[in-house]
Design a protein around this motif. Structure first.
Motif, PDB file in Angstrom:
ATOM      1  N   THR A 122       0.853  -1.182   0.000  1.00 25.33           N
ATOM      2  CA  THR A 122       0.000   0.000   0.000  1.00 25.33           C
ATOM      3  C   THR A 122       0.889   1.233   0.000  1.00 25.33           C
ATOM      4  OG1 THR A 122      -1.678   1.267   1.194  1.00 25.33           O
ATOM      5  CG2 THR A 122      -0.178  -0.038   2.528  1.00 25.33           C
ATOM      6  N   VAL A 123       0.374   2.280  -0.593  1.00 27.22           N
ATOM      7  CA  VAL A 123       1.082   3.567  -0.544  1.00 27.22           C
ATOM      8  C   VAL A 123       0.224   4.586   0.197  1.00 27.22           C
ATOM      9  CG1 VAL A 123       2.467   3.250  -2.605  1.00 27.22           C
ATOM     10  CG2 VAL A 123       0.162   4.171  -2.834  1.00 27.22           C
ATOM     11  N   PHE A 176      -1.322  11.655   0.377  1.00 25.48           N
ATOM     12  CA  PHE A 176      -2.608  11.752  -0.328  1.00 25.48           C
ATOM     13  C   PHE A 176      -3.437  12.923   0.199  1.00 25.48           C
ATOM     14  CE2 PHE A 176      -1.248   7.682  -1.710  1.00 25.48           C
ATOM     15  CZ  PHE A 176      -1.781   7.536  -2.966  1.00 25.48           C
ATOM     16  N   GLY A 364      -4.925   4.423   4.742  1.00 22.91           N
ATOM     17  CA  GLY A 364      -5.778   5.321   3.977  1.00 22.91           C
ATOM     18  C   GLY A 364      -7.240   5.269   4.378  1.00 22.91           C
ATOM     19  N   ASP A 366     -10.497   6.306   5.702  1.00 23.30           N
ATOM     20  CA  ASP A 366     -10.891   7.709   5.761  1.00 23.30           C
ATOM     21  C   ASP A 366     -11.426   8.062   7.150  1.00 23.30           C
ATOM     22  OD1 ASP A 366     -11.023  10.077   4.321  1.00 23.30           O
ATOM     23  OD2 ASP A 366     -13.124   9.782   3.763  1.00 23.30           O
ATOM     24  N   ILE A 367     -10.867   9.083   7.759  1.00 21.95           N
ATOM     25  CA  ILE A 367     -11.365   9.545   9.062  1.00 21.95           C
ATOM     26  C   ILE A 367     -12.475  10.540   8.773  1.00 21.95           C
ATOM     27  CG2 ILE A 367     -10.768  10.574  11.275  1.00 21.95           C
ATOM     28  CD1 ILE A 367      -7.916   9.607  10.877  1.00 21.95           C
TER      29      ILE A 367
END
Lengths: 397, 183
Positions: A122-123, A176, A364, A366-367
């Motif tokens: 993952t990035v 991101f 990644g 999402d919060i």
């Protein structure tokens, strides 16, 4: 487009380009870099600035991050102003050199685009990479938006190069969410930055005409003294950031609260505590909950290393319960890093604040606004004496 | 605040399209921001990108779950239910397609703009980099941006021949969009 940044201007840029501009307006002499997602466009933008003749700097396009950092260590030791940037696995490939910079007391400034580790492949964003290097002696400043990236870099040079500090600074921004976020950013003129950031003679360890060896360290006492001075400089950097921010505000009209920002904390009965891009989302939730009559505030941590214990104690002295949002896992310790630091910072100061830790934003994840609303609601419950879970992994609920 | 979600594939320019929207809304004096979300950079992989604009400062840093507008760059995704997740009432859909759909694409869709962006981009640019064309369609369908604003910001993103070809693609997108309003 101006060939040289002679006037202040507003430009729509990504967080990465804002970082490149941040370096650019500080006129570094040597840049050592290597590309890695989600930081690569910092490398591309800086290389373009040089190719266009806008930036007069030596750029070392290294064969890997360990050499990128090694190149700026050498240059910084010779008195050059230096810049680097990396992320995640690049940071770990850099580690051997990364850890040397603070030991040599070199005022290097770099950026880290906060990212997950491999495996799994993952990035995506999290704070896991930067949290693995928190005890290396680097000053770590985390930011919330693209403007803050640029401004923090300018301030970072002031702190790093201060004769009382002489420590490297890593400006950390979320991959991101900030590295690719485009928003209008006010880019100051080089002249304005020069006025704020004097091109004073930096202390040098050596150079081509002054070759030296710094491998040998003879006695235990010498080693202890080196470490003591390093620790002392880190402590001093907390107050230095406050001073530098005040001056920055006078020069540029923007400020961020220094070591941390208190948002709507004046009469807050409960508080959110977080760091990074999602602090921006937390503001929206705080505003919404305030409209519903809930006295909630936000403490946005900016300086993670050194940890601003005094400011934290002051900010939290009146709250009845605290909801902590962690974007990393402190392996072998049941919560995340912010939670661990807070427990340690509050202990022994008469602040027995009940707090719950929420691990979120890994890989990644999402919060979101509803997730933060839930943290506020549960924190309110804690303040009212309800039973609560100490650690909650939000993505697993 | 207006929220726009773009669905495309790596290579179509969905990430740049989000950036160009931010540039254009900035030019028109709005508060705005946008970002893409993808995995490793791969041509053909699905890409979702986001843009927001408002008269007030925007601080949230989340993906968009309740879009006012959907921009679908990849026509295959027009039939994917998850593309329409959270689509708000009176929503506007801007789609790259070579034909108008036979029925209303989604119950919340109030307005639809369709442009054959792939054909236009291949004719004008030579490759299916359709983002400038779809932005022309976006301006024509939503009315939230002036075409002139997009024309003004395009030189930030393209130079030389690429600027000329993308400019034509943008203008054709604006003028060749078929717009349908639903009851």
């Amino acid at each position: 487009m101006d060939m040289v940044q002679n006037t202040e201007k507003v430009e729509v840029v990504s967080g990465n380009k804002s970082a490149a501009y941040g370096a650019y307006v500080c006129s570094p002499d040597v840049i050592g870099i290597y590309p890695i997602t989600p930081q690569t466009s910092v490398v591309e933008d800086l290389t373009q600035f040089i190719a266009d003749g806008r930036l007069d700097a030596e750029i070392v396009e290294a064969e890997g991050e360990i050499s990128a950092m090694a190149s700026v260590i050498g240059a910084s030791a010779g008195g050059a102003r230096t810049f680097s940037s990396t992320s995640s696995m690049g940071l770990f490939f850099m580690f051997d050199s990364y850890i040397m910079a603070p030991l040599y007391r070199l005022p290097i400034v770099m950026v880290n685009s906060n990212r997950e580790l491999l495996p799994p492949n993952t990035v995506a964003c999290s704070h896991q990479d930067i949290m693995e290097v928190i005890e290396t002696g680097w000053i770590h400043i985390h930011v919330e938006n693209c403007q803050e990236i640029l401004d923090a870099i300018i301030m970072a040079y002031r702190i790093a190069e201060d004769p009382e500090i002489l420590l490297p600074v890593d400006v950390c921004y979320d991959g991101f969410y900030l590295s690719y976020l485009r928003e209008p950013v006010n880019i100051p003129s080089i002249e304005a930055v020069n006025n704020f950031l004097p091109t004073q003679d930096r202390p040098t360890l050596g150079g081509p005409n002054n070759v030296f060896s710094c491998i040998y360290c003879g006695a235990d006492q010498e080693m202890a003294e080196l470490r003591y001075r390093q620790q002392d400089a880190m402590e001093k950097s907390k107050e230095k950031l406050e001073q530098v921010e005040q001056e920055f505000a006078q020069h540029f009209g923007r400020s961020y609260g220094g070591q941390l920002e208190e948002y709507r904390m004046e009469d807050a009965e409960i508080a959110l505590f977080c760091m990074g891009s999602h602090a921006g989302t937390a503001r929206v939730v705080v505003d919404q909950k305030r409209e519903q009559g809930i006295k909630v505030g936000l403490v946005k941590l900016r300086m993670f290393r050194p940890f601003p214990q005094e400011r934290v104690l002051t900010a939290l002295k009146n709250v009845k319960a605290l909801g902590v949002i962690d974007r990393s896992v402190a392996f072998g310790w049941k919560g995340g890093h912010l939670y661990r630091e807070l427990r340690s910072a509050l202990y022994g100061h008469g602040l027995e604040i009940p707090m719950a830790d929420y691990i979120a934003g890994l890989g990644g994840h999402d919060i979101t606004i509803p997730l933060i609303e839930r943290v506020v609601d549960e924190t309110k419950g804690i303040a009212e004496g309800k039973q609560y879970q100490e650690i909650t992994w939000l993505a697993l609920e | 605040m207006i929220e726009i979600r773009l669905h495309g594939r790596g290579g179509q320019g969905a990430a740049s399209a989000s950036g160009m929207l931010v540039s254009a809304f900035t030019e028109e004096g709005k508060y705005t921001c946008g970002f893409p979300m993808f995995g490793f950079e791969r041509r053909g992989a699905p890409v979702t990108t986001f843009a927001r604009f408002s008269d007030k400062p925007i601080t949230e840093k989340t993906m968009i779950y309740t879009p006012n507008c959907l921009v679908v760059l990849d026509s295959a995704q027009l039939s994917f239910p998850n593309v329409y997740a959270g689509f708000q009432e009176n929503g506007i859909l801007v789609a790259n397609s070579n034909r108008l759909p036979e029925s209303k694409p989604h119950e919340n869709c109030k307005k639809l703009g369709v442009v054959d962006a792939t054909s236009i981009a291949i004719e004008e640019i030579g490759i299916a980099a359709i983002n400038t064309c779809i932005l022309g369609a976006f301006a024509a369908t939503t009315g939230w941006l002036q075409l002139d604003t997009l024309v003004n910001i395009l030189p930030v993103y393209f130079k030389g021949k690429m600027l000329d070809t993308n400019m034509r693609s943008l203008e054709r997108g604006y003028h060749e969009t078929q717009i349908v309003e639903y009851e």
